[in-house]
Design an enzyme around this catalytic site. Structure first.
Site, PDB file in Angstrom:
ATOM      1  N   ALA A  81       0.827  -1.210   0.000  1.00  0.00           N
ATOM      2  CA  ALA A  81       0.000   0.000   0.000  1.00  0.00           C
ATOM      3  C   ALA A  81       0.860   1.257   0.000  1.00  0.00           C
ATOM      4  O   ALA A  81       0.558   2.229  -0.703  1.00  0.00           O
ATOM      5  CB  ALA A  81      -0.932  -0.016   1.209  1.00  0.00           C
ATOM      6  N   GLU A  94       2.713   1.567  -3.582  1.00  0.00           N
ATOM      7  CA  GLU A  94       1.784   1.768  -4.694  1.00  0.00           C
ATOM      8  C   GLU A  94       1.187   3.172  -4.682  1.00  0.00           C
ATOM      9  O   GLU A  94       1.107   3.835  -5.718  1.00  0.00           O
ATOM     10  CB  GLU A  94       0.673   0.715  -4.623  1.00  0.00           C
ATOM     11  CG  GLU A  94      -0.234   0.679  -5.830  1.00  0.00           C
ATOM     12  CD  GLU A  94       0.415   0.062  -7.056  1.00  0.00           C
ATOM     13  OE1 GLU A  94      -0.191   0.142  -8.141  1.00  0.00           O
ATOM     14  OE2 GLU A  94       1.526  -0.476  -6.942  1.00  0.00           O
ATOM     15  N   SER A 111       2.247   6.082  -3.211  1.00  0.00           N
ATOM     16  CA  SER A 111       3.148   7.208  -3.445  1.00  0.00           C
ATOM     17  C   SER A 111       3.686   7.213  -4.878  1.00  0.00           C
ATOM     18  O   SER A 111       3.786   8.274  -5.506  1.00  0.00           O
ATOM     19  CB  SER A 111       4.299   7.194  -2.437  1.00  0.00           C
ATOM     20  OG  SER A 111       5.110   6.048  -2.605  1.00  0.00           O
ATOM     21  N   CYS A 169      -6.561   6.283   4.420  1.00  0.00           N
ATOM     22  CA  CYS A 169      -5.189   5.787   4.263  1.00  0.00           C
ATOM     23  C   CYS A 169      -4.286   6.254   5.410  1.00  0.00           C
ATOM     24  O   CYS A 169      -4.009   7.450   5.544  1.00  0.00           O
ATOM     25  CB  CYS A 169      -4.623   6.260   2.925  1.00  0.00           C
ATOM     26  SG  CYS A 169      -2.918   5.744   2.632  1.00  0.00           S
ATOM     27  N   GLU A 192       6.480  12.392   0.244  1.00  0.00           N
ATOM     28  CA  GLU A 192       7.258  11.912  -0.896  1.00  0.00           C
ATOM     29  C   GLU A 192       6.911  12.690  -2.165  1.00  0.00           C
ATOM     30  O   GLU A 192       7.796  13.092  -2.932  1.00  0.00           O
ATOM     31  CB  GLU A 192       7.007  10.423  -1.108  1.00  0.00           C
ATOM     32  CG  GLU A 192       7.561   9.544   0.000  1.00  0.00           C
ATOM     33  CD  GLU A 192       7.243   8.083  -0.229  1.00  0.00           C
ATOM     34  OE1 GLU A 192       7.490   7.583  -1.338  1.00  0.00           O
ATOM     35  OE2 GLU A 192       6.737   7.432   0.706  1.00  0.00           O
TER      36      GLU A 192
END
Length: 404
Positions: free
Chosen positions: A240, A243, A245, A355, A364
């Site tokens: 998770a 994927e 970021s 999330c 990021e």
């Protein structure tokens, strides 16, 4: 016949992969709720914002696996501690422990780390004179921040992490939409990944450290987790975290490059980076939909759902709903700026399954996009053809070459 009866939902067809949003619009304009089938599983597609938000935040909805009422196959059933498909109270226990690794204090410490990693990657790209934003920037950044920094893995194993992450992420799509080889690859990747982190956990048992994995290992000593649960959470975090970021950076930069007026605006007004990230998440989200099950008889959008009924919450469609977002198909980095920002997008979901790694994904993306804005003033797409990965739930591109 009603409009809902007449509509053919084709957003999941390979021909629509490059741009599923017109297909979402056709479905959304026809009805808020549409009958559909994943293989032999009858479900309801939820196309509009209000109904999607109501389900994501409503207490009548969950995953229903523990109660044995879900019509969907649980792709994480064999992974202890993988709480993404759990309901309270089990979900709450795991979520609380994992959230310790994403506190504001921890994130503040990770921001300069991300900046340093990005700086080195951009230095190398400028030295070469070329850059693939996906494979030369987003992917190595995600490896450095998630498996290496959060989970204490060996940075030399970056290719392994990426291969496992892609196979497992692809395997989160409904089995009816996967080939036998993809189902087998999902299982093999999960086993290999869990074996890898089992070794890491064993090596660190006497000295857990202060990263996310260390926090989870310490919880084993406190009796709050078991070692298999720690390994399962590590796998979930890897998939998770990477994927989300990677695809946020890829999809977001593609939107900027295809809308040069917005790219110029962001260069001139760097304080818009936060609102720009929100617009990227609304406009072309890394996650396109999620599933839910009615935990009890309930009503949404005037429709009666029975306990055990399954729905597909089309969050990407909801985030393009003109009923909520004026000119929803227009990419506008000021949409979330000012004193009256737009309604909260569903790019990171809503409710208890929001999330948990969203702060890190934003760190990021801000570091990567900010560095490109600062250091590559002539940045431009090097190709007109963009290839998308076959995954339906996860939306991401294969590569994004640019000239510097």
């Amino acid at each position: 016949m009603t409009a809902a009866d007449e509509i053919t939902f084709d957003a999941f067809e390979p021909s629509e992969r490059a741009d599923p949003y017109p297909a979402y619009r056709r479905a959304r304009d026809a009805a808020a709720l549409l009958p559909y089938a994943f293989g032999d599983v009858p479900v309801t597609l939820v196309t509009r914002y209000e109904e999607c938000a109501a389900i994501l935040t409503g207490n009548d909805w969950g995953h229903g696996y523990a109660a044995g009422i879900s019509p969907f196959r649980d792709t994480t059933a064999a992974i202890p501690g993988s709480f993404v498909r759990m309901d309270p109270p089990e979900h709450s226990r795991y979520h609380k422990l994992v959230a310790r690794g994403f506190t504001p204090r921890v994130m503040a410490g990770l921001a300069p780390v991300a900046g340093q990693v990005v700086g080195e990657l951009v230095d190398a790209a400028l030295g070469r004179g070329e850059l693939d934003i996906l494979n030369d920037l987003a992917v190595p950044l995600a490896v450095a921040m998630v498996p290496v920094r959060l989970l204490g893995a060996d940075p030399a194993d970056g290719a392994l992490f990426r291969a496992w992450q892609l196979a497992i992420a692809r395997g989160t799509d409904p089995d009816s939409m996967l080939g036998d080889a993809e189902v087998a690859a999902r299982g093999a990747a999960a086993l290999e990944c869990m074996g890898y982190f089992a070794r890491v956990v064993a090596q660190r048992a006497g000295n857990p450290g202060d990263d996310l994995l260390g926090t989870l290992i310490a919880a084993v000593g406190d009796g709050a987790l078991t070692e298999p649960e720690v390994i399962g959470i590590a796998l979930l975090t890897l998939v998770a975290g990477m994927e989300t970021s990677i695809n946020l950076i890829g999809n977001g930069m593609l939107a900027l490059l295809r809308n040069p007026d917005q790219l110029r605006l962001l260069r001139a007004n760097r304080e818009l980076i936060g609102p720009a990230l929100d617009e990227m998440l609304r406009y072309d989200a890394p996650t396109q939909f999620t599933i839910r099950v009615a935990l009890r008889d309930t009503v949404v959008g005037g429709h009666e759902f029975r306990r055990g009924d399954g729905v597909v919450v089309l969050t990407a469609s909801a985030s393009r709903d003109d009923r909520v977002y004026p000119e929803a198909d227009r990419f506008d980095i000021t949409r979330y700026a000012g004193n009256r920002p737009a309604r909260r997008h569903l790019g990171f979901s809503l409710g208890i399954h929001y999330c948990v790694g969203a702060p890190l994904a934003r760190i990021e993306a801000e570091a990567a996009i900010g560095a490109l804005l600062d250091r590559a003033p002539a940045l431009a797409l090097a190709t007109g053809a963009v290839q998308y990965r076959p995954s339906l739930i996860h939306r991401g591109i294969v590569s994004l070459p640019v000239t510097l």
